[in-house]
Design a protein around this motif. Structure first.
Motif, PDB file in Angstrom:
ATOM      1  N   ALA A 186       0.830  -1.361  -0.103  1.00  9.79           N
ATOM      2  CA  ALA A 186       0.211   0.000   0.270  1.00  9.79           C
ATOM      3  C   ALA A 186       1.343   1.441   0.017  1.00  9.79           C
ATOM      4  O   ALA A 186       1.025   2.172  -0.155  1.00  9.79           O
ATOM      5  N   TYR A 187       2.440   1.189   0.459  1.00 10.63           N
ATOM      6  CA  TYR A 187       3.157   2.354   0.439  1.00 10.63           C
ATOM      7  C   TYR A 187       2.191   3.241   1.053  1.00 10.63           C
ATOM      8  O   TYR A 187       2.472   5.100   1.220  1.00 10.63           O
ATOM      9  N   ASP A 188       1.781   3.303   2.213  1.00  9.71           N
ATOM     10  CA  ASP A 188       1.019   3.858   2.871  1.00  9.71           C
ATOM     11  C   ASP A 188       1.899   5.112   4.146  1.00  9.71           C
ATOM     12  O   ASP A 188       2.949   4.486   4.710  1.00  9.71           O
ATOM     13  N   PRO A 189       1.707   5.718   4.249  1.00 13.02           N
ATOM     14  CA  PRO A 189       2.789   7.009   4.749  1.00 13.02           C
ATOM     15  C   PRO A 189       2.486   7.107   6.511  1.00 13.02           C
ATOM     16  O   PRO A 189       2.980   7.317   7.102  1.00 13.02           O
ATOM     17  N   GLY A 190       1.370   6.373   6.775  1.00 15.24           N
ATOM     18  CA  GLY A 190       0.455   6.558   8.060  1.00 15.24           C
ATOM     19  C   GLY A 190       0.289   7.712   7.970  1.00 15.24           C
ATOM     20  O   GLY A 190      -0.274   8.819   7.446  1.00 15.24           O
ATOM     21  N   GLU A 191      -0.673   8.324   9.466  1.00 16.58           N
ATOM     22  CA  GLU A 191      -1.172   8.864   9.804  1.00 16.58           C
ATOM     23  C   GLU A 191      -0.307  10.269   9.839  1.00 16.58           C
ATOM     24  O   GLU A 191      -0.800  11.580   9.263  1.00 16.58           O
ATOM     25  N   TYR A 192       0.646  10.166  10.168  1.00 15.59           N
ATOM     26  CA  TYR A 192       1.751  11.477  10.272  1.00 15.59           C
ATOM     27  C   TYR A 192       3.093  11.559   9.402  1.00 15.59           C
ATOM     28  O   TYR A 192       3.275  12.398   9.478  1.00 15.59           O
ATOM     29  N   GLY A 193       2.391  10.786   7.893  1.00 23.67           N
ATOM     30  CA  GLY A 193       3.851  11.055   6.736  1.00 23.67           C
ATOM     31  C   GLY A 193       4.905  10.007   7.377  1.00 23.67           C
ATOM     32  O   GLY A 193       6.165  10.282   7.086  1.00 23.67           O
TER      33      GLY A 193
END
Length: 150
Positions: free
Chosen positions: A21-28
């Motif tokens: 997903a290459y998700d940066p997360g909630e805070y990047g």
């Protein structure tokens, strides 16, 4: 999700899914998959044993997926936990400011080995929690990672 420590295929799929997903997360700052050993037995709990967990940094800031993969070990052994886990080929350990880390390393162009990443993490937790049963292990995704950079 709960799983048996010797049957962790679903955890590998979870880690692979987070990475893809290459998700940066909630805070990047990235996304972690947290693996928790079952709670200490009643007797160990009386003598101050804490639950043990491992936080696998699957994605880095911006959602990047790259080596090395850092795994922060949280246990009642503090920074010494990194020295107490078995040595695996291609892995390193660190005691950084009282925090224990193990790292799966490889060449930057190397293929990701999700099975080894999860197996190495579970092996480390098993070494820290020798009384942990095979059942009752838990894996969760943490998208609220906030890392301080110096």
């Amino acid at each position: 999700m709960y799983f048996n420590r010797h049957e962790f295929g679903a955890v590998v799929d979870l880690v692979r899914g987070v990475a893809s997903a290459y998700d940066p997360g909630e805070y990047g700052d990235g996304v972690e998959v947290r693996i928790e050993a079952p709670a200490p037995t009643f007797l160990r709990d009386i003598f101050g044993a804490d639950p043990a967990s491992a936080h696998i940094a699957v994605t880095k800031p911006g959602g990047e997926v790259a080596f090395p993969f850092h795994v922060r070990l949280v246990s009642d052994q503090g920074g010494d936990a990194g020295r107490r886990v078995p040595r695996r080929p291609g892995w390193a350990s660190s005691n950084s400011a009282g925090l224990a880390f193990i790292m799966q390393k490889a060449r930057p162009d190397g293929a990701f080995d999700w099975v080894d990443l999860v197996a190495g993490t579970i092996e480390a937790l098993t070494a820290l929690r020798t009384d942990a049963p095979d059942t009752g292990w838990r894996a969760t995704v943490d998208r609220t990672v906030f890392r301080a950079y110096w």
